[in-house]
Design a protein around this motif. Structure first.
Motif, PDB file in Angstrom:
ATOM      1  N   GLU A  60      18.866 -10.533 -26.220  1.00  0.00           N
ATOM      2  CA  GLU A  60      17.810 -10.321 -27.223  1.00  0.00           C
ATOM      3  C   GLU A  60      17.775 -11.489 -28.192  1.00  0.00           C
ATOM      4  OE1 GLU A  60      18.736  -6.676 -29.209  1.00  0.00           O
ATOM      5  OE2 GLU A  60      18.089  -5.427 -27.518  1.00  0.00           O
ATOM      6  N   VAL A  61      16.574 -11.806 -28.644  1.00  0.00           N
ATOM      7  CA  VAL A  61      16.411 -12.779 -29.729  1.00  0.00           C
ATOM      8  C   VAL A  61      15.746 -12.026 -30.879  1.00  0.00           C
ATOM      9  CG1 VAL A  61      15.437 -14.981 -30.457  1.00  0.00           C
ATOM     10  CG2 VAL A  61      16.120 -14.659 -28.062  1.00  0.00           C
ATOM     11  N   HIS A  62      16.511 -11.856 -31.951  1.00  0.00           N
ATOM     12  CA  HIS A  62      15.984 -11.175 -33.139  1.00  0.00           C
ATOM     13  C   HIS A  62      15.325 -12.238 -34.018  1.00  0.00           C
ATOM     14  CE1 HIS A  62      18.376  -7.244 -32.755  1.00  0.00           C
ATOM     15  NE2 HIS A  62      18.485  -7.911 -31.616  1.00  0.00           N
ATOM     16  N   VAL A  63      14.007 -12.200 -34.087  1.00  0.00           N
ATOM     17  CA  VAL A  63      13.273 -13.256 -34.792  1.00  0.00           C
ATOM     18  C   VAL A  63      12.863 -12.788 -36.192  1.00  0.00           C
ATOM     19  CG1 VAL A  63      12.427 -14.405 -32.713  1.00  0.00           C
ATOM     20  CG2 VAL A  63      11.094 -12.520 -33.697  1.00  0.00           C
ATOM     21  N   SER A  64      12.752 -13.766 -37.076  1.00  0.00           N
ATOM     22  CA  SER A  64      12.277 -13.480 -38.434  1.00  0.00           C
ATOM     23  C   SER A  64      11.564 -14.723 -38.963  1.00  0.00           C
ATOM     24  CB  SER A  64      13.436 -13.047 -39.335  1.00  0.00           C
ATOM     25  OG  SER A  64      14.451 -14.012 -39.309  1.00  0.00           O
ATOM     26  N   LYS A  65      11.178 -14.674 -40.223  1.00  0.00           N
ATOM     27  CA  LYS A  65      10.360 -15.715 -40.844  1.00  0.00           C
ATOM     28  C   LYS A  65      10.852 -17.135 -40.528  1.00  0.00           C
ATOM     29  CE  LYS A  65       8.428 -16.458 -45.437  1.00  0.00           C
ATOM     30  NZ  LYS A  65       8.339 -15.831 -46.764  1.00  0.00           N
ATOM     31  N   GLY A  66       9.948 -17.974 -40.054  1.00  0.00           N
ATOM     32  CA  GLY A  66      10.293 -19.363 -39.761  1.00  0.00           C
ATOM     33  C   GLY A  66      10.595 -19.638 -38.307  1.00  0.00           C
ATOM     34  N   ASP A  67      10.784 -18.590 -37.508  1.00  0.00           N
ATOM     35  CA  ASP A  67      11.143 -18.791 -36.104  1.00  0.00           C
ATOM     36  C   ASP A  67       9.909 -19.053 -35.249  1.00  0.00           C
ATOM     37  OD1 ASP A  67      13.916 -18.444 -36.360  1.00  0.00           O
ATOM     38  OD2 ASP A  67      13.706 -16.267 -36.316  1.00  0.00           O
ATOM     39  N   PHE A  68       9.998 -20.077 -34.419  1.00  0.00           N
ATOM     40  CA  PHE A  68       8.955 -20.430 -33.460  1.00  0.00           C
ATOM     41  C   PHE A  68       9.571 -20.306 -32.076  1.00  0.00           C
ATOM     42  CE2 PHE A  68       7.285 -23.603 -30.546  1.00  0.00           C
ATOM     43  CZ  PHE A  68       5.923 -23.438 -30.642  1.00  0.00           C
ATOM     44  N   LEU A  69       8.903 -19.554 -31.214  1.00  0.00           N
ATOM     45  CA  LEU A  69       9.447 -19.303 -29.881  1.00  0.00           C
ATOM     46  C   LEU A  69       8.335 -19.444 -28.851  1.00  0.00           C
ATOM     47  CD1 LEU A  69      12.105 -18.332 -28.517  1.00  0.00           C
ATOM     48  CD2 LEU A  69      11.274 -15.998 -28.808  1.00  0.00           C
ATOM     49  N   SER A  70       8.622 -20.211 -27.806  1.00  0.00           N
ATOM     50  CA  SER A  70       7.663 -20.374 -26.716  1.00  0.00           C
ATOM     51  C   SER A  70       8.288 -19.860 -25.427  1.00  0.00           C
ATOM     52  CB  SER A  70       7.279 -21.847 -26.581  1.00  0.00           C
ATOM     53  OG  SER A  70       6.521 -22.017 -25.415  1.00  0.00           O
ATOM     54  N   ILE A  71       7.658 -18.846 -24.869  1.00  0.00           N
ATOM     55  CA  ILE A  71       8.153 -18.207 -23.649  1.00  0.00           C
ATOM     56  C   ILE A  71       7.274 -18.655 -22.491  1.00  0.00           C
ATOM     57  CG2 ILE A  71       8.568 -15.982 -22.542  1.00  0.00           C
ATOM     58  CD1 ILE A  71       8.531 -14.766 -25.429  1.00  0.00           C
ATOM     59  N   PRO A  72       7.823 -19.377 -21.508  1.00  0.00           N
ATOM     60  CA  PRO A  72       6.978 -19.883 -20.422  1.00  0.00           C
ATOM     61  C   PRO A  72       6.347 -18.761 -19.594  1.00  0.00           C
ATOM     62  CG  PRO A  72       9.141 -20.939 -20.400  1.00  0.00           C
ATOM     63  CD  PRO A  72       9.220 -19.790 -21.364  1.00  0.00           C
TER      64      PRO A  72
END
Ligand SMILES: [Fe+2]
Length: 176
Positions: A124-136
């Motif tokens: 799991e990736v727990h994301v919050s403010k400021g996180d940028f994630l690119s899922i192919p």
């Protein structure tokens, strides 16, 4: 700042997370908090004009990302516990699925959880403010909100037509 939760360990810190996710084929960046939009970010919900105002204030980020990744469009998703049909919305994406286009999110408020099964590993990736994630494209993943039930995320697109979840049988991709 994100936290990665694996079976045996947690990974914290932007560099360690970037390295781990890169090995899994995902692009991750940790951006500093945008300035000039905080009064609107403090609101739980945003109307269309307010969404556009937030997006306009993040135009510099869009320009940078256009150059780096070639995105053509963006919009803003605002989810919280008072959004009508929120459980139905979440139910579309909290099961393992893929897309035929990449899924790109820049979290500007709140938090959420992306789950993945890549190379047989579930994490799991727990994301919050400021996180940028690119899922192919074609990456097994799901998404849900955490107990706070609140997120604002910019979505970036190269092609809008691929934006339908294709569900995947977890037992076929998970190595136990
Ligand atoms: Fe998805």
């Amino acid at each position: 700042m994100a936290v990665v939760i694996r079976k045996q360990e947690s990974i914290e810190g932007a560099e360690a997370i970037r390295t781990f996710l890169q090995e899994k084929g995902l692009d991750y960046e940790s951006f500093s908090t945008p300035e000039g939009i905080s009064p609107l970010l403090g609101q739980k919900g945003l109307n269309d004009a307010e969404k556009e105002e937030v997006l306009s204030s993040l135009e510099y980020r869009f320009e940078d990302l256009k150059k780096k990744y070639g995105y053509k469009a963006r919009d803003l998703v605002v989810l919280h516990d008072e959004v009508p049909g929120i459980d139905e919305v979440l139910a579309k994406f909290d099961k393992l699925h893929i897309h035929t286009d990449e899924e790109v999110r820049y979290i500007i408020d709140g938090s959420g959880i992306f789950g993945f099964i890549i190379g047989g590993e579930k994490f799991e990736v727990h994301v919050s403010k400021g996180d940028f994630l690119s899922i192919p494209a074609n990456t097994n993943h799901w998404f849900t909100l955490d107990e706070k039930k609140r997120i604002k995320a910019v979505r970036y697109f190269k092609d809008n037509s691929g934006w339908v979840p294709v569900y995947v049988d977890e037992s076929k991709v998970l190595v136990h």
